[in-house]
Motif scaffolding. Sequence first.
Motif, mmCIF file in Angstrom:
data_model
loop_
_atom_site.group_PDB
_atom_site.id
_atom_site.type_symbol
_atom_site.label_atom_id
_atom_site.label_comp_id
_atom_site.label_asym_id
_atom_site.label_seq_id
_atom_site.Cartn_x
_atom_site.Cartn_y
_atom_site.Cartn_z
ATOM 1 N N LEU A 1 40.769 50.465 51.554
ATOM 2 C CA LEU A 1 41.480 51.084 52.668
ATOM 3 C C LEU A 1 42.049 50.065 53.645
ATOM 4 C CD1 LEU A 1 39.184 54.142 53.541
ATOM 5 C CD2 LEU A 1 41.459 54.211 52.513
ATOM 6 N N PHE A 2 41.292 48.996 53.924
ATOM 7 C CA PHE A 2 41.663 48.101 55.016
ATOM 8 C C PHE A 2 42.030 46.681 54.569
ATOM 9 C CE2 PHE A 2 38.694 51.257 56.800
ATOM 10 C CZ PHE A 2 39.538 51.840 57.739
ATOM 11 N N HIS A 3 41.624 46.276 53.371
ATOM 12 C CA HIS A 3 41.930 44.922 52.896
ATOM 13 C C HIS A 3 42.288 44.966 51.415
ATOM 14 C CE1 HIS A 3 40.273 43.410 56.688
ATOM 15 N NE2 HIS A 3 39.214 44.158 56.466
ATOM 16 N N ARG A 4 43.238 45.803 51.090
ATOM 17 C CA ARG A 4 43.527 46.068 49.685
ATOM 18 C C ARG A 4 43.979 44.816 48.935
ATOM 19 N NH1 ARG A 4 44.442 50.700 46.831
ATOM 20 N NH2 ARG A 4 45.701 50.491 44.945
ATOM 21 N N ARG A 5 44.964 44.076 49.488
ATOM 22 C CA ARG A 5 45.482 42.902 48.803
ATOM 23 C C ARG A 5 44.416 41.819 48.688
ATOM 24 N NH1 ARG A 5 49.034 42.471 45.287
ATOM 25 N NH2 ARG A 5 50.520 43.631 46.558
ATOM 26 N N LYS A 6 43.669 41.597 49.739
ATOM 27 C CA LYS A 6 42.599 40.593 49.714
ATOM 28 C C LYS A 6 41.539 40.958 48.678
ATOM 29 C CE LYS A 6 39.030 38.533 52.661
ATOM 30 N NZ LYS A 6 38.466 38.513 54.035
ATOM 31 N N TYR A 7 41.178 42.227 48.636
ATOM 32 C CA TYR A 7 40.151 42.689 47.690
ATOM 33 C C TYR A 7 40.640 42.551 46.250
ATOM 34 C CZ TYR A 7 36.429 45.758 45.893
ATOM 35 O OH TYR A 7 35.346 46.270 45.212
ATOM 36 N N GLU A 8 41.911 42.880 46.007
ATOM 37 C CA GLU A 8 42.475 42.753 44.673
ATOM 38 C C GLU A 8 42.482 41.300 44.223
ATOM 39 O OE1 GLU A 8 46.236 44.845 42.636
ATOM 40 O OE2 GLU A 8 46.786 43.402 44.173
ATOM 41 N N THR A 9 42.850 40.391 45.146
ATOM 42 C CA THR A 9 42.883 38.978 44.812
ATOM 43 C C THR A 9 41.486 38.445 44.520
ATOM 44 O OG1 THR A 9 44.819 38.716 46.240
ATOM 45 C CG2 THR A 9 43.643 36.707 45.613
ATOM 46 N N GLN A 10 40.521 38.801 45.356
ATOM 47 C CA GLN A 10 39.146 38.381 45.120
ATOM 48 C C GLN A 10 38.648 38.866 43.768
ATOM 49 O OE1 GLN A 10 37.136 40.037 48.519
ATOM 50 N NE2 GLN A 10 37.312 38.155 49.715
ATOM 51 N N TRP A 11 38.992 40.100 43.424
ATOM 52 C CA TRP A 11 38.542 40.682 42.157
ATOM 53 C C TRP A 11 39.127 39.910 40.971
ATOM 54 C CZ3 TRP A 11 34.942 43.416 40.086
ATOM 55 C CH2 TRP A 11 35.124 44.080 38.877
ATOM 56 N N LEU A 12 40.422 39.615 41.010
ATOM 57 C CA LEU A 12 41.050 38.880 39.921
ATOM 58 C C LEU A 12 40.509 37.465 39.819
ATOM 59 C CD1 LEU A 12 44.751 40.096 40.189
ATOM 60 C CD2 LEU A 12 43.016 40.770 38.522
ATOM 61 N N GLU A 13 40.229 36.841 40.950
ATOM 62 C CA GLU A 13 39.647 35.498 40.910
ATOM 63 C C GLU A 13 38.256 35.526 40.285
ATOM 64 O OE1 GLU A 13 39.749 33.759 44.774
ATOM 65 O OE2 GLU A 13 41.876 33.273 44.663
ATOM 66 N N LYS A 14 37.476 36.549 40.597
ATOM 67 C CA LYS A 14 36.147 36.667 39.990
ATOM 68 C C LYS A 14 36.253 36.885 38.487
ATOM 69 C CE LYS A 14 32.919 39.093 41.871
ATOM 70 N NZ LYS A 14 32.196 40.238 42.478
ATOM 71 N N LEU A 15 37.215 37.723 38.072
ATOM 72 C CA LEU A 15 37.400 37.956 36.642
ATOM 73 C C LEU A 15 37.777 36.662 35.925
ATOM 74 C CD1 LEU A 15 39.360 41.328 36.603
ATOM 75 C CD2 LEU A 15 37.005 40.958 35.898
ATOM 76 N N THR A 16 38.663 35.875 36.539
ATOM 77 C CA THR A 16 39.082 34.625 35.933
ATOM 78 C C THR A 16 37.918 33.650 35.844
ATOM 79 O OG1 THR A 16 41.300 34.934 36.833
ATOM 80 C CG2 THR A 16 40.714 32.718 36.118
ATOM 81 N N LYS A 17 37.161 33.560 36.915
ATOM 82 C CA LYS A 17 36.023 32.643 36.946
ATOM 83 C C LYS A 17 34.958 33.034 35.929
ATOM 84 C CE LYS A 17 33.192 30.219 40.369
ATOM 85 N NZ LYS A 17 32.839 30.152 41.804
ATOM 86 N N ASP A 18 34.828 34.329 35.664
ATOM 87 C CA ASP A 18 33.833 34.816 34.701
ATOM 88 C C ASP A 18 34.358 34.831 33.272
ATOM 89 O OD1 ASP A 18 31.925 35.153 36.570
ATOM 90 O OD2 ASP A 18 32.177 37.304 36.792
ATOM 91 N N GLY A 19 35.623 34.454 33.073
ATOM 92 C CA GLY A 19 36.175 34.431 31.725
ATOM 93 C C GLY A 19 36.689 35.767 31.251
ATOM 94 N N HIS A 20 37.116 36.648 32.184
ATOM 95 C CA HIS A 20 37.605 37.972 31.796
ATOM 96 C C HIS A 20 39.122 38.093 31.951
ATOM 97 C CE1 HIS A 20 33.569 39.213 31.370
ATOM 98 N NE2 HIS A 20 33.289 39.306 32.651
ATOM 99 N N LYS A 21 39.855 36.977 31.855
ATOM 100 C CA LYS A 21 41.303 37.028 32.070
ATOM 101 C C LYS A 21 42.011 37.927 31.071
ATOM 102 C CE LYS A 21 41.486 32.585 31.803
ATOM 103 N NZ LYS A 21 42.000 31.209 31.701
ATOM 104 N N ASN A 22 41.564 37.885 29.831
ATOM 105 C CA ASN A 22 42.246 38.674 28.795
ATOM 106 C C ASN A 22 42.169 40.167 29.070
ATOM 107 O OD1 ASN A 22 42.959 36.413 27.400
ATOM 108 N ND2 ASN A 22 41.172 36.447 26.052
ATOM 109 N N ALA A 23 41.191 40.581 29.856
ATOM 110 C CA ALA A 23 41.069 41.997 30.176
ATOM 111 C C ALA A 23 42.236 42.485 31.004
ATOM 112 C CB ALA A 23 39.765 42.260 30.917
ATOM 113 N N TYR A 24 42.984 41.552 31.601
ATOM 114 C CA TYR A 24 44.109 41.927 32.450
ATOM 115 C C TYR A 24 45.446 41.508 31.842
ATOM 116 C CZ TYR A 24 41.084 43.567 36.089
ATOM 117 O OH TYR A 24 40.165 44.303 36.796
#
Length: 339
Positions: A210-233
């Motif tokens: 609701l209040f930090h949508r872009r920041k939250y989306e970026t954090q989520w993608l960075e976590k996925l990349t760091k965990d090796g889940h890039k192909n999921a996106y």
Amino acid sequence: MSLVSLLHIAGILWFVGNIPSNGHVKLVGAFSKCKFWIIWVRVFFCFVYAAVLILRFYALDRVFNQNKSFKGWATALGILVVVIINVLFCLVGQLLDDDLTIMSMDWLEACDGTLEYRVACIVFQWVLWVGVAVLIYRLRNIQSSFNEFRESLAIFVVAIITLTETTVMNIAFKNYPVMMPHRIEKTMVDTLCANIMIWLILGHPVYMCLFHRRKYETQWLEKLTKDGHKNAYEVSSAGQGHTTAYAKMEDESAFQNTQLNFGTMDVMASAFYGNQTSYYGGDLIVDDPTLRSGEMFQNPDTLPIALRNNLHIHRPVLNGPSMYANGYPDLQGEGRRVI
């Protein structure tokens, strides 16, 4: 989200069952059916609430610990067993004589349950929550992007506090159904418990969306990349992306012309981590010579995901694990499982 929705519905109906069961309305007419309100609304949906959490944690365990899909006969059998056990417990209570289970106190226009039946319900609830505890323990080491151990542990603590209060209430005040202050307390505690557990799951994601949508989306993608889940996106240079139930892509043309609005240095944080911190929480290496290397930009596999050519980075739609179809393949790299 379907399981969380069912959890919310179970919590609402649990509260609805508490209203006539605890004497907050006069039990006349349709409300005088004590067995219906206590057994099939209050007790049943209290059990359903715990059972849904069991299914949710079991789904996470099956996908991330057992590396199996949350569908098929094995999953259907698990769900069926939970449903049958709950229904059978309530059905036995319905078929037994009223003097052994639930009775109507016409002189008070209220319902009451025998101590033996109340103890049986409490014991069954403890059994369900022991099952929840076992599954929470098994979820403690799943990959960080999907780790809900702290939230799950908080849910379990709230449930145990509520269940302990219920146990003490029924033992110390055997006739609490005829004591108005204790009936009000019981309804309030149950309602508070049900809502706290739901918002321990939904609170942070809802607030951030609701209040930090872009920041939250970026954090989520960075976590996925760091965990090796890039192909999921769908960040494959060959254009052959893969999806999971946690990262289901919307293949609509509207997304063909969109890109994620990362800042230049924050994009680098998706692939390179160091001692400096970005605005979004990722670590940056500003002075790393590899960032200025021309060879890095010629190899699409070393580029940050938002800088690769011929890619459309789709907006993720997060779902529950029930749609995950193929589990995880073999271990890659440092022991992490890569989708």
